[in-house]
Design an enzyme around this catalytic site. Structure first.
Site, mmCIF file in Angstrom:
data_model
loop_
_atom_site.group_PDB
_atom_site.id
_atom_site.type_symbol
_atom_site.label_atom_id
_atom_site.label_comp_id
_atom_site.label_asym_id
_atom_site.label_seq_id
_atom_site.Cartn_x
_atom_site.Cartn_y
_atom_site.Cartn_z
ATOM 1 N N HIS A 42 -47.655 -44.335 -22.656
ATOM 2 C CA HIS A 42 -48.052 -44.302 -24.402
ATOM 3 C C HIS A 42 -46.503 -45.307 -24.156
ATOM 4 O O HIS A 42 -45.237 -45.100 -23.139
ATOM 5 C CB HIS A 42 -48.245 -44.030 -25.730
ATOM 6 N N HIS A 126 -40.197 -48.171 -22.354
ATOM 7 C CA HIS A 126 -40.638 -48.038 -21.729
ATOM 8 C C HIS A 126 -41.756 -47.140 -21.757
ATOM 9 O O HIS A 126 -42.253 -46.640 -22.435
ATOM 10 C CB HIS A 126 -39.373 -47.564 -20.925
#
Length: 192
Positions: A42, A126
Site C-alpha cells: 500500500h 512510495h
C-alpha cells in the site's frame, strides 16, 4: 487499542510484481532485511498509531468527508534511504501521480487534525520493499538491485482505506477497517 493507518491499496498486478522483486532481492542479498510480505502493499497516506477503540467510528466519519477525484498512479524507480551504500529502507517511488498522492495525504491530514495525530513531515509517496536490519557479507545493494527496474503499468486510484495493523507471532496483519471511494472525474459521482 488498535494501531491504525490510512493508505492506498494496490492492484493484484502490482502485488505480483513487487513480490517478484522482493523474492529476487532475497536471493541476491545476505543482509538481514524485513521484507514486505505479500498482501501488505500500500502507499501510506498517514500513520495514526494506537487509537482508542471508541475513536475509530469518529475517524471513519471524518474520512468519509473527503471528496477527491480518482487519479492515475505509476511506480517509478527503486530508491535507497539514506543511500545505496548504507540503506535502511528500500522502496519504489511513485513516478506518476505523486503530487496528487501528496494532495490526498494533505486532505487526510486535514480531517485528522481534530484528533491530534502526528503530521507527515517530508511526505513522499512510495511502496516499501524492505527495511534493512543489518548489512552482511559486504552486500552491494546497487549490484543486487541492478536489472530490477521495469516499466510499471498505470494504476487507477479509485479509493483509499483505513487499515488496522495487528502484531502477531507471524508478523503484522493488516485489515481494512473501511474503504473510501474516490469520485470519478466524469460526472463527479463516487466510485463503487
Amino acid at each position: 487499542m488498535p494501531k491504525l493507518f490510512v493508505g492506498i491499496p494496490v492492484s493484484e498486478e502490482y502485488e505480483a510484481r513487487l513480490n517478484s522483486m522482493v523474492e529476487t532481492l532475497r536471493g541476491r542479498l545476505r543482509s538481514r532485511v524485513s521484507w514486505t510480505k505479500p498482501g501488505k502493499w500500500h502507499v501510506t497516506l498517514q500513520f495514526l498509531g494506537k487509537v482508542d477503540e471508541e475513536k475509530v467510528d469518529e475517524i471513519r466519519d471524518a474520512l468519509r468527508l473527503i471528496e477527491f477525484l480518482d487519479f492515475p498512479m505509476r511506480a517509478g524507480s527503486l530508491e535507497y534511504i539514506p543511500n545505496v551504500h548504507g540503506p535502511r529502507i528500500l522502496w519504489m517511488d511513485i513516478k506518476e501521480g505523486a503530487e496528487t498522492c501528496i494532495e490526498l495525504a494533505e486532505a487526510v491530514e486535514e480531517v485528522m487534525a481534530a484528533f491530534d495525530f502526528k503530521q507527515n513531515e517530508n511526505f513522499k509517496p512510495h511502496l516499501t520493499l524492505g527495511r534493512v536490519k543489518q548489512i552482511e557479507g559486504g552486500d552491494d545493494f546497487g549490484v543486487a538491485c541492478a536489472g530490477l527496474l521495469q516499466a510499471w503499468p498505470v494504476l487507477q486510484v479509485e479509493s483509499f482505506c483505513l487499515y488496522k495493523s495487528e502484531q502477531t507471532a507471524e508478523g503484522h496483519i493488516y485489515t481494512v477497517v473501511e474503504e473510501f471511494p474516490l469520485w470519478m472525474d466524469s460526472g463527479l459521482i463516487p466510485i463503487r
